[in-house]
Design a protein around this motif. Structure first.
Motif, PDB file in Angstrom:
ATOM      1  N   TRP A   8       0.842  -1.197   0.000  1.00 14.24           N
ATOM      2  CA  TRP A   8       0.000   0.000   0.000  1.00 14.24           C
ATOM      3  C   TRP A   8       0.879   1.248   0.000  1.00 14.24           C
ATOM      4  CZ3 TRP A   8      -5.171   0.010  -0.559  1.00 14.24           C
ATOM      5  CH2 TRP A   8      -5.877  -1.157  -0.276  1.00 14.24           C
ATOM      6  N   THR A   9       0.402   2.303  -0.647  1.00 15.02           N
ATOM      7  CA  THR A   9       1.092   3.590  -0.562  1.00 15.02           C
ATOM      8  C   THR A   9       0.059   4.662  -0.188  1.00 15.02           C
ATOM      9  OG1 THR A   9       0.661   4.404  -2.796  1.00 15.02           O
ATOM     10  CG2 THR A   9       2.529   2.881  -2.543  1.00 15.02           C
ATOM     11  N   LEU A  10       0.550   5.821   0.214  1.00 15.34           N
ATOM     12  CA  LEU A  10      -0.380   6.897   0.609  1.00 15.34           C
ATOM     13  C   LEU A  10      -1.244   7.346  -0.568  1.00 15.34           C
ATOM     14  CD1 LEU A  10       1.941   8.953   3.004  1.00 15.34           C
ATOM     15  CD2 LEU A  10       0.037   7.461   3.627  1.00 15.34           C
ATOM     16  N   GLN A  11      -0.806   7.051  -1.784  1.00 18.43           N
ATOM     17  CA  GLN A  11      -1.591   7.419  -2.977  1.00 18.43           C
ATOM     18  C   GLN A  11      -2.824   6.535  -3.166  1.00 18.43           C
ATOM     19  OE1 GLN A  11       2.041   7.459  -3.239  1.00 18.43           O
ATOM     20  NE2 GLN A  11       1.574   9.592  -2.751  1.00 18.43           N
ATOM     21  N   ASP A  12      -2.919   5.454  -2.396  1.00 18.25           N
ATOM     22  CA  ASP A  12      -4.053   4.526  -2.554  1.00 18.25           C
ATOM     23  C   ASP A  12      -5.247   4.901  -1.676  1.00 18.25           C
ATOM     24  OD1 ASP A  12      -2.609   2.850  -4.330  1.00 18.25           O
ATOM     25  OD2 ASP A  12      -1.621   1.879  -2.632  1.00 18.25           O
ATOM     26  N   LYS A  13      -5.182   6.084  -1.083  1.00 23.15           N
ATOM     27  CA  LYS A  13      -6.197   6.472  -0.090  1.00 23.15           C
ATOM     28  C   LYS A  13      -7.628   6.347  -0.625  1.00 23.15           C
ATOM     29  CE  LYS A  13      -6.267  10.762   1.332  1.00 23.15           C
ATOM     30  NZ  LYS A  13      -5.818  12.012   1.953  1.00 23.15           N
ATOM     31  N   ASP A  40      -9.532   8.038   8.618  1.00 25.10           N
ATOM     32  CA  ASP A  40      -9.321   6.617   8.928  1.00 25.10           C
ATOM     33  C   ASP A  40      -8.285   6.022   7.972  1.00 25.10           C
ATOM     34  OD1 ASP A  40     -11.310   6.577  10.946  1.00 25.10           O
ATOM     35  OD2 ASP A  40     -12.869   6.346   9.418  1.00 25.10           O
ATOM     36  N   ALA A  41      -8.424   6.354   6.683  1.00 28.29           N
ATOM     37  CA  ALA A  41      -7.509   5.814   5.668  1.00 28.29           C
ATOM     38  C   ALA A  41      -6.088   6.321   5.915  1.00 28.29           C
ATOM     39  CB  ALA A  41      -7.985   6.204   4.275  1.00 28.29           C
ATOM     40  N   GLU A  42      -5.959   7.587   6.251  1.00 25.62           N
ATOM     41  CA  GLU A  42      -4.619   8.147   6.503  1.00 25.62           C
ATOM     42  C   GLU A  42      -3.974   7.464   7.704  1.00 25.62           C
ATOM     43  OE1 GLU A  42      -5.296  12.343   6.822  1.00 25.62           O
ATOM     44  OE2 GLU A  42      -5.636  12.481   4.654  1.00 25.62           O
ATOM     45  N   TRP A  43      -4.781   7.289   8.779  1.00 28.32           N
ATOM     46  CA  TRP A  43      -4.257   6.628   9.974  1.00 28.32           C
ATOM     47  C   TRP A  43      -3.766   5.222   9.620  1.00 28.32           C
ATOM     48  CZ3 TRP A  43      -5.481   2.026  12.281  1.00 28.32           C
ATOM     49  CH2 TRP A  43      -4.812   1.768  13.483  1.00 28.32           C
ATOM     50  N   TRP A  44      -4.594   4.498   8.870  1.00 32.01           N
ATOM     51  CA  TRP A  44      -4.268   3.088   8.574  1.00 32.01           C
ATOM     52  C   TRP A  44      -3.047   2.979   7.660  1.00 32.01           C
ATOM     53  CZ3 TRP A  44      -4.139  -0.524   4.576  1.00 32.01           C
ATOM     54  CH2 TRP A  44      -4.075  -1.851   4.998  1.00 32.01           C
ATOM     55  N   LEU A  45      -3.000   3.832   6.634  1.00 34.61           N
ATOM     56  CA  LEU A  45      -1.869   3.763   5.701  1.00 34.61           C
ATOM     57  C   LEU A  45      -0.559   4.137   6.400  1.00 34.61           C
ATOM     58  CD1 LEU A  45      -3.658   5.204   2.543  1.00 34.61           C
ATOM     59  CD2 LEU A  45      -2.762   2.867   2.795  1.00 34.61           C
ATOM     60  N   ASN A  46      -0.628   5.058   7.347  1.00 33.80           N
ATOM     61  CA  ASN A  46       0.577   5.404   8.111  1.00 33.80           C
ATOM     62  C   ASN A  46       0.982   4.269   9.048  1.00 33.80           C
ATOM     63  OD1 ASN A  46       1.526   8.002   7.248  1.00 33.80           O
ATOM     64  ND2 ASN A  46      -0.380   8.845   8.054  1.00 33.80           N
ATOM     65  N   MET A  47       0.000   3.621   9.652  1.00 34.31           N
ATOM     66  CA  MET A  47       0.262   2.470  10.520  1.00 34.31           C
ATOM     67  C   MET A  47       0.959   1.367   9.704  1.00 34.31           C
ATOM     68  SD  MET A  47      -0.696  -0.778  11.391  1.00 34.31           S
ATOM     69  CE  MET A  47      -2.260  -1.068  10.568  1.00 34.31           C
ATOM     70  N   VAL A  48       0.440   1.132   8.494  1.00 37.31           N
ATOM     71  CA  VAL A  48       1.001   0.106   7.618  1.00 37.31           C
ATOM     72  C   VAL A  48       2.454   0.445   7.282  1.00 37.31           C
ATOM     73  CG1 VAL A  48       0.890  -0.767   5.239  1.00 37.31           C
ATOM     74  CG2 VAL A  48      -1.173  -0.713   6.657  1.00 37.31           C
ATOM     75  N   ARG A  49       2.703   1.706   6.958  1.00 38.52           N
ATOM     76  CA  ARG A  49       4.064   2.127   6.596  1.00 38.52           C
ATOM     77  C   ARG A  49       5.038   1.840   7.739  1.00 38.52           C
ATOM     78  NH1 ARG A  49       5.070   8.128   4.341  1.00 38.52           N
ATOM     79  NH2 ARG A  49       4.338   8.570   6.420  1.00 38.52           N
ATOM     80  N   GLU A  50       4.558   2.045   8.965  1.00 38.44           N
ATOM     81  CA  GLU A  50       5.400   1.853  10.139  1.00 38.44           C
ATOM     82  C   GLU A  50       5.653   0.365  10.443  1.00 38.44           C
ATOM     83  OE1 GLU A  50       4.835   3.028  14.723  1.00 38.44           O
ATOM     84  OE2 GLU A  50       4.023   4.449  13.260  1.00 38.44           O
ATOM     85  N   HIS A  51       4.633  -0.470  10.233  1.00 38.79           N
ATOM     86  CA  HIS A  51       4.733  -1.864  10.694  1.00 38.79           C
ATOM     87  C   HIS A  51       5.084  -2.871   9.605  1.00 38.79           C
ATOM     88  CE1 HIS A  51       3.358  -1.348  14.847  1.00 38.79           C
ATOM     89  NE2 HIS A  51       2.688  -0.316  14.361  1.00 38.79           N
TER      90      HIS A  51
END
Ligand SMILES: CC(C)(COP(=O)(O)OP(=O)(O)OC[C@H]1O[C@@H](n2cnc3c(N)ncnc32)[C@H](O)[C@@H]1OP(=O)(O)O)[C@@H](O)C(=O)NCCC(=O)NCCS
Length: 166
Positions: A8-13, A40-51
């Motif tokens: 996933w990337t932040l562009q997939d919001k 919600d999407a921003e929170w999740w995509l950032n969480m994904v980037r971190e983990h």
């Protein structure tokens, strides 16, 4: 039909928001918000980037170049740390074409390769026949049934515990 998984990337919001707002939630946990907002999407995509790659693998399911689903394996903590729980959902218009069966195969390969885990667990409501079939086609074994373990929307379900070893 070509099925692939991609990060996933932040562009997939926008696609993520569409997917989550149109998902069939009958057998999903209530932790996914509804309506599913931009925040919600921003929170999740950032969480994904971190983990991603550290204690989980999170992938978009892509069919013929279009995002049609979401799939992940999230590593547990503490004494359960060598186990990861798989979760997935697919756009309703794409059901019963074998897409998630293929996606689970690919995700398990990636999770066993990237994470320090020995097993992958799938927890499925007893009446979710399609999801149970997807795991069984991927050689997950039914290890037990937790009786009356889930209450959702005023109904209580047994929960099937599936496992696949490395
Ligand atoms: C579960 C889900 C991901 C399945 O994805 P899918 O791409 O349609 O699954 P596949 O096409 O790969 O395989 C589905 C299998 O279940 C079978 N199936 C579908 N509906 C069924 C039903 N009501 N009863 C029995 N079998 C059923 C299909 O025939 C197929 O098996 P087959 O290949 O032996 O014929 C999709 O239905 C979904 O997103 N559901 C909502 C979210 C969800 O429940 N997620 C899982 C939470 S554990």
């Amino acid at each position: 039909m070509e099925i692939a998984l991609r990060e996933w990337t932040l562009q997939d919001k926008a696609q993520l928001i569409g997917l989550c707002n149109n998902a069939d939630r009958s057998f999903l946990s209530d932790r996914m918000p509804f309506p599913y907002t931009e925040k919600d999407a921003e929170w999740w995509l950032n969480m994904v980037r971190e983990h991603d790659g550290k204690d989980g693998v999170f992938r978009a399911v892509v069919s013929d170049g279009k995002i049609v689903g979401n799939i992940s394996a999230e590593q547990k903590a503490d004494v359960y740390r060598r186990d990861a729980e798989i979760g997935y959902l697919l756009d309703r218009g794409e059901w019963s074409k074998g897409i998630m069966t293929q996606a689970v195969k690919l995700l398990c390969e990636t999770a066993f390769e990237r994470l320090d885990i020995l097993r992958i667990t799938g927890l499925v409501y007893e009446t979710n026949a399609a999801s149970r079939r997807v795991l069984e086609k991927n050689v997950f074994e039914l290890e037990g049934v937790m009786r009356s373990a889930v209450t959702k929307g005023g109904r209580t379900y047994d929960l099937c515990v599936y496992g696949k070893l490395k």
